[in-house]
Design a protein around this motif. Structure first.
Motif, PDB file in Angstrom:
ATOM      1  N   UNK A  36       0.835  -1.206   0.000  1.00  0.00           N
ATOM      2  CA  UNK A  36       0.000   0.000   0.000  1.00  0.00           C
ATOM      3  C   UNK A  36       0.870   1.256   0.000  1.00  0.00           C
ATOM      4  N   UNK A  37       1.976   1.196   0.703  1.00  0.00           N
ATOM      5  CA  UNK A  37       2.903   2.320   0.735  1.00  0.00           C
ATOM      6  C   UNK A  37       3.488   2.567  -0.657  1.00  0.00           C
ATOM      7  N   UNK A  38       3.882   1.497  -1.338  1.00  0.00           N
ATOM      8  CA  UNK A  38       4.389   1.643  -2.715  1.00  0.00           C
ATOM      9  C   UNK A  38       3.330   2.296  -3.607  1.00  0.00           C
ATOM     10  N   UNK A  39       2.085   1.841  -3.481  1.00  0.00           N
ATOM     11  CA  UNK A  39       0.997   2.377  -4.306  1.00  0.00           C
ATOM     12  C   UNK A  39       0.776   3.861  -3.996  1.00  0.00           C
ATOM     13  N   UNK A  40       0.849   4.230  -2.729  1.00  0.00           N
ATOM     14  CA  UNK A  40       0.695   5.637  -2.350  1.00  0.00           C
ATOM     15  C   UNK A  40       1.802   6.477  -2.976  1.00  0.00           C
ATOM     16  N   UNK A  41       3.038   6.002  -2.864  1.00  0.00           N
ATOM     17  CA  UNK A  41       4.145   6.745  -3.447  1.00  0.00           C
ATOM     18  C   UNK A  41       3.950   6.929  -4.944  1.00  0.00           C
ATOM     19  N   UNK A  42       3.466   5.897  -5.600  1.00  0.00           N
ATOM     20  CA  UNK A  42       3.218   5.985  -7.053  1.00  0.00           C
ATOM     21  C   UNK A  42       2.132   7.030  -7.337  1.00  0.00           C
ATOM     22  N   UNK A  43       1.034   6.997  -6.569  1.00  0.00           N
ATOM     23  CA  UNK A  43      -0.049   7.973  -6.752  1.00  0.00           C
ATOM     24  C   UNK A  43       0.444   9.398  -6.495  1.00  0.00           C
ATOM     25  N   UNK A  44       1.392   9.539  -5.596  1.00  0.00           N
ATOM     26  CA  UNK A  44       1.949  10.858  -5.290  1.00  0.00           C
ATOM     27  C   UNK A  44       2.941  11.326  -6.351  1.00  0.00           C
ATOM     28  N   UNK A  45       3.218  10.480  -7.327  1.00  0.00           N
ATOM     29  CA  UNK A  45       4.068  10.868  -8.445  1.00  0.00           C
ATOM     30  C   UNK A  45       5.532  10.484  -8.334  1.00  0.00           C
ATOM     31  N   UNK A  46       5.875   9.666  -7.353  1.00  0.00           N
ATOM     32  CA  UNK A  46       7.273   9.240  -7.217  1.00  0.00           C
ATOM     33  C   UNK A  46       7.674   8.373  -8.408  1.00  0.00           C
ATOM     34  N   UNK A  47       8.853   8.624  -8.917  1.00  0.00           N
ATOM     35  CA  UNK A  47       9.370   7.848 -10.038  1.00  0.00           C
ATOM     36  C   UNK A  47       9.831   6.474  -9.536  1.00  0.00           C
ATOM     37  N   UNK A  48       9.882   5.468 -10.436  1.00  0.00           N
ATOM     38  CA  UNK A  48      10.287   4.122 -10.023  1.00  0.00           C
ATOM     39  C   UNK A  48      11.627   4.066  -9.288  1.00  0.00           C
ATOM     40  N   UNK A  49      12.620   4.834  -9.738  1.00  0.00           N
ATOM     41  CA  UNK A  49      13.915   4.801  -9.053  1.00  0.00           C
ATOM     42  C   UNK A  49      13.826   5.411  -7.650  1.00  0.00           C
ATOM     43  N   UNK A  50      12.950   6.384  -7.472  1.00  0.00           N
ATOM     44  CA  UNK A  50      12.733   6.976  -6.146  1.00  0.00           C
ATOM     45  C   UNK A  50      12.061   5.963  -5.233  1.00  0.00           C
ATOM     46  N   UNK A  51      11.048   5.280  -5.740  1.00  0.00           N
ATOM     47  CA  UNK A  51      10.362   4.255  -4.958  1.00  0.00           C
ATOM     48  C   UNK A  51      11.352   3.156  -4.576  1.00  0.00           C
TER      49      UNK A  51
END
Length: 88
Positions: A36-51
């Motif tokens: 869920x945290x990964x999904x939130x970061x993605x929704x917030x616009x974090x790039x894959x390398x940032x995640x």
């Protein structure tokens, strides 16, 4: 660990992990919580390398807890890694 790495990990925990997971004890965090945290970061616009950088820091914290017998398993290792949309 280098000072810059330590500062980076502290910032990741303070800004990106604790606001979401901080109400749980370390033993209460599940693989589903991590996903869920990964999904939130993605929704917030974090790039894959940032995640991925955040995932590495988070996994390190849980691995430390496993080594010191605070928890039995690392939920980050159990969680499905976030998909990289550019590799699909």
């Amino acid at each position: 660990m280098a000072a810059g790495t330590e500062e980076s990990y502290e910032r990741i925990m303070r800004l990106h992990v604790l606001p979401q997971l901080g109400k749980k004890t370390i033993s209460q965090v599940t693989a589903a919580d991590v996903e869920e945290l990964y999904a939130l970061w993605r929704r917030q616009g974090a790039m894959p390398n940032t995640i991925d950088s955040r995932r590495i820091a988070l996994s390190g914290m849980f691995s430390h807890a496993v080594r010191h017998k605070r928890i039995r398993e690392n939920p980050v290792k159990q969680a499905e890694k976030p998909a990289n949309p550019s590799s699909g």
